[in-house]
Design a protein around this motif. Structure first.
Motif, mmCIF file in Angstrom:
data_model
loop_
_atom_site.group_PDB
_atom_site.id
_atom_site.type_symbol
_atom_site.label_atom_id
_atom_site.label_comp_id
_atom_site.label_asym_id
_atom_site.label_seq_id
_atom_site.Cartn_x
_atom_site.Cartn_y
_atom_site.Cartn_z
ATOM 1 N N PHE A 23 0.654 -1.287 0.128
ATOM 2 C CA PHE A 23 0.106 -0.053 -0.054
ATOM 3 C C PHE A 23 0.756 1.369 0.012
ATOM 4 O O PHE A 23 0.422 2.195 0.384
ATOM 5 N N MET A 24 2.200 1.134 -0.361
ATOM 6 C CA MET A 24 2.956 2.156 -0.555
ATOM 7 C C MET A 24 3.147 3.153 0.857
ATOM 8 O O MET A 24 3.101 4.335 0.784
ATOM 9 N N GLY A 25 3.140 2.351 1.888
ATOM 10 C CA GLY A 25 3.252 2.985 3.221
ATOM 11 C C GLY A 25 1.968 3.863 3.740
ATOM 12 O O GLY A 25 1.746 4.396 4.622
ATOM 13 N N ASN A 26 0.895 3.676 2.872
ATOM 14 C CA ASN A 26 -0.322 4.432 3.130
ATOM 15 C C ASN A 26 -1.353 3.530 4.152
ATOM 16 O O ASN A 26 -2.028 2.821 4.022
ATOM 17 N N GLU A 27 -0.881 3.764 5.229
ATOM 18 C CA GLU A 27 -1.327 3.072 6.419
ATOM 19 C C GLU A 27 -2.854 3.040 6.529
ATOM 20 O O GLU A 27 -3.640 1.919 6.934
ATOM 21 N N ALA A 28 -3.439 4.235 6.424
ATOM 22 C CA ALA A 28 -5.079 4.281 6.465
ATOM 23 C C ALA A 28 -5.679 3.617 5.400
ATOM 24 O O ALA A 28 -6.805 3.096 5.851
ATOM 25 N N LEU A 29 -5.041 3.513 4.348
ATOM 26 C CA LEU A 29 -5.653 2.759 3.206
ATOM 27 C C LEU A 29 -5.590 1.027 3.702
ATOM 28 O O LEU A 29 -6.710 0.291 3.686
ATOM 29 N N LEU A 30 -4.435 0.859 4.063
ATOM 30 C CA LEU A 30 -4.295 -0.613 4.420
ATOM 31 C C LEU A 30 -5.335 -0.896 5.817
ATOM 32 O O LEU A 30 -5.834 -1.937 5.642
ATOM 33 N N LEU A 31 -5.473 -0.026 6.602
ATOM 34 C CA LEU A 31 -6.310 -0.345 7.611
ATOM 35 C C LEU A 31 -7.575 -0.314 7.238
ATOM 36 O O LEU A 31 -8.696 -1.241 7.795
ATOM 37 N N LYS A 32 -8.198 0.282 6.332
ATOM 38 C CA LYS A 32 -9.382 0.490 5.584
ATOM 39 C C LYS A 32 -9.755 -0.853 5.194
ATOM 40 O O LYS A 32 -10.961 -1.331 5.690
ATOM 41 N N PHE A 33 -8.988 -1.480 4.515
ATOM 42 C CA PHE A 33 -9.164 -2.883 3.971
ATOM 43 C C PHE A 33 -9.136 -3.957 5.024
ATOM 44 O O PHE A 33 -9.963 -4.916 4.941
ATOM 45 N N LEU A 34 -8.010 -3.722 6.014
ATOM 46 C CA LEU A 34 -8.260 -4.688 7.019
ATOM 47 C C LEU A 34 -9.486 -4.892 7.906
ATOM 48 O O LEU A 34 -10.008 -5.764 8.224
ATOM 49 N N LEU A 35 -9.917 -3.562 8.197
ATOM 50 C CA LEU A 35 -11.213 -3.879 8.910
ATOM 51 C C LEU A 35 -12.351 -3.878 8.410
ATOM 52 O O LEU A 35 -13.438 -4.154 9.009
ATOM 53 N N ARG A 36 -12.484 -3.783 7.012
ATOM 54 C CA ARG A 36 -13.653 -4.103 6.166
ATOM 55 C C ARG A 36 -13.560 -5.653 6.250
ATOM 56 O O ARG A 36 -14.618 -6.412 5.918
ATOM 57 N N PHE A 37 -12.317 -6.516 6.504
ATOM 58 C CA PHE A 37 -12.202 -7.817 5.891
ATOM 59 C C PHE A 37 -13.425 -8.654 6.894
ATOM 60 O O PHE A 37 -14.052 -9.618 6.299
#
Lengths: 118, 358
Positions: A23-37
């Motif tokens: 996610f190119m260090g884009n933590e917010a974007l990673l978290l968004k998809f982790l929490l959607r899982f």
């Protein structure tokens, strides 16, 4: 990412470093998809198809799930999915069923970790 | 487009997370367009077409699969103009082989490794941009070459005209004679049945040949060329050689020999004094043994000589000149040619009025 959160995810078999890199260090974007899982219905679709021994639909769901899991670097879950996907691709319902308990356990472990970081 | 300054990337994938990862990866360098299945991808491609710098294409999708979309794009020839990358979780060898066969630039596996995707996509996009730039450059250079060729041709024509006019000045004729022979010849070929079947570019070349019809006069001594009285039989024989000398001269100039007007110019210089009944010179050709365009130049030459003032005669009225030609006082001409000429003649008089007015 906070040290504590990262340790929790790592313990559940998630390679946070690798996922962040994707996610190119884009933590917010990673978290968004982790929490959607946890809310994603792919796993329940897979469970229904497995119960119905419908290898075609089970393969579609497992394949989709493998894609998401791979993107989120959920290494343990991914490792359990690979033999299941291959068994389903071959149309072997018995071999798939043999792999099911381990997968379900890994899925539960992942969900529990995700719940704790919210 | 390659020169719009902004690169556009189309991502076709049914999984939002896949699109998000790729979009996040490329959004600093590209304008991103996302499509959530093959059908939406096809619609985006129809909208943006070759403005797209690259297409990242998933394989397994509802409605229209990546491979089916790829087959359509390949049929349209788009794969050679826009680079397409297949992004896939697992491809069998056969699918991958078909994809390459259909023209994908690369196959990239999911989950993607960021710097690998970036490097592969960017270098291919650069390659395609460079190729388009080069294509445009080649086109620009070709246009320039065509322009220069045309300029050279015009300059060559200018030289031919200058040479012919210079030769004419020796015999006290104004440079307008060659110009008028050219104009009369082209006019008859373009507006009467005489030019039937001759394309316009060939008529222009015949016009060039008309301009050089008398270049052989350069070999005739002043004393004969500008003699005020009647020529002796010996002088007349010498004068007649200007036809052969003219053809010879043209054939000795390599640039002329390679000119597309050469075979017209050669024949016109050699045979513009031949007559329909074989009574002309130097070869006493009969009828259409002399090509029609040379016959036209011969008639135009006679007409212009009659209505212009020359060292040995005054200018005649156009009616008188036409009557002399019609009654064979200047040799016998092709009856069809005479009929066309007689019809066009009133218009030809306007060439002279303009010349006098100028």
């Amino acid at each position: 990412m906070e040290q504590g959160k990262q340790q929790l995810l790592c313990a559940a078999g998630i390679d946070v470093e690798e996922a962040l890199g994707r996610f190119m260090g884009n933590e917010a974007l990673l978290l968004k998809f982790l929490l959607r899982f946890p809310g994603d219905d792919t796993f329940s679709r897979l469970r229904q198809a497995m119960e119905a021994r419908d290898t075609t639909r089970a393969f579609e769901a497992a394949h989709t799930l493998k894609g998401v899991v791979g993107n989120l670097s959920m290494k343990e879950l991914h490792g359990r999915l690979v033999p299941l996907v291959e068994a389903l691709r071959a149309g072997d319902a018995d071999a798939a069923a043999e792999n099911w308990p381990a997968l379900e356990a890994a899925y539960g472990k992942t969900l529990a970790a995700l719940e704790r970081i919210t | 487009m390659y020169d719009s300054g902004e690169n556009t990337l189309l991502i076709v994938d049914d999984e939002e997370i896949n699109r998000a990862i790729l979009a996040n990866l490329f959004e600093s360098e590209y304008k991103i367009i996302q499509a959530e299945d093959g059908q939406a991808g096809l619609e985006a491609i129809q909208t943006y077409g070759e403005e797209l710098s690259a297409i990242l294409l998933d394989v397994v999708m509802p409605r229209l699969s990546g491979m089916e979309l790829l087959r359509q794009l390949s049929r349209q020839g788009l794969t050679t103009r826009v680079p397409i990358f297949l992004i896939t979780a697992d491809v069998g060898g056969a699918t991958m082989q078909e994809a390459y066969g259909l023209g994908v630039m690369d196959v990239i596996f999911k989950p993607v490794v960021p710097y690998v995707v970036q490097r592969r996509v960017n270098s291919v996009v650069e390659l395609f941009c460079a190729r388009r730039r080069l294509g445009a450059e080649v086109e620009r250079q070709r246009d320039q070459l065509l322009f220069q060729t045309q300029q050279l041709a015009e300059m060559g024509m200018g030289m031919v005209e200058a040479l012919s006019t210079a030769i004419e000045f020796r015999s006290d004729e104004s440079g307008e004679h060659v110009r008028r022979i050219h104009d009369i010849t082209c006019h008859l070929l373009r507006t009467t049945p005489l030019g039937e079947g001759l394309p316009d570019d060939q008529i222009s070349l015949i016009g060039v040949g008309a301009i050089t019809h008398d270049v052989g006069k350069i070999s005739i001594p002043d004393a004969v060329l500008n003699k005020r009285g009647r020529l002796t039989p010996e002088e007349y024989e010498l004068m007649k050689t200007h036809t052969i000398k003219g053809a010879e001269l043209l054939s000795k100039i390599p640039q002329m020999r390679e000119h597309s007007a050469y075979h017209y110019a050669y024949d016109i210089a050699l045979h513009h004094h031949e007559r329909w009944d074989g009574g002309g010179y130097p070869h006493h050709l009969v009828g259409n043994e002399t090509p029609i365009w040379t016959q036209i130049v011969a008639l135009a030459d006679v007409y212009d000589a009659l209505v212009s003032k020359r060292c040995y005669k005054d200018a005649l009225a156009a009616d008188v000149a036409l009557e002399m030609i019609r009654t064979g006082q200047c040799g016998v001409f092709n009856p069809d040619l005479l009929a066309c000429f007689q019809q066009a003649e009133p218009y030809l008089r306007s060439f002279y009025r303009t010349a006098k007015g100028a």
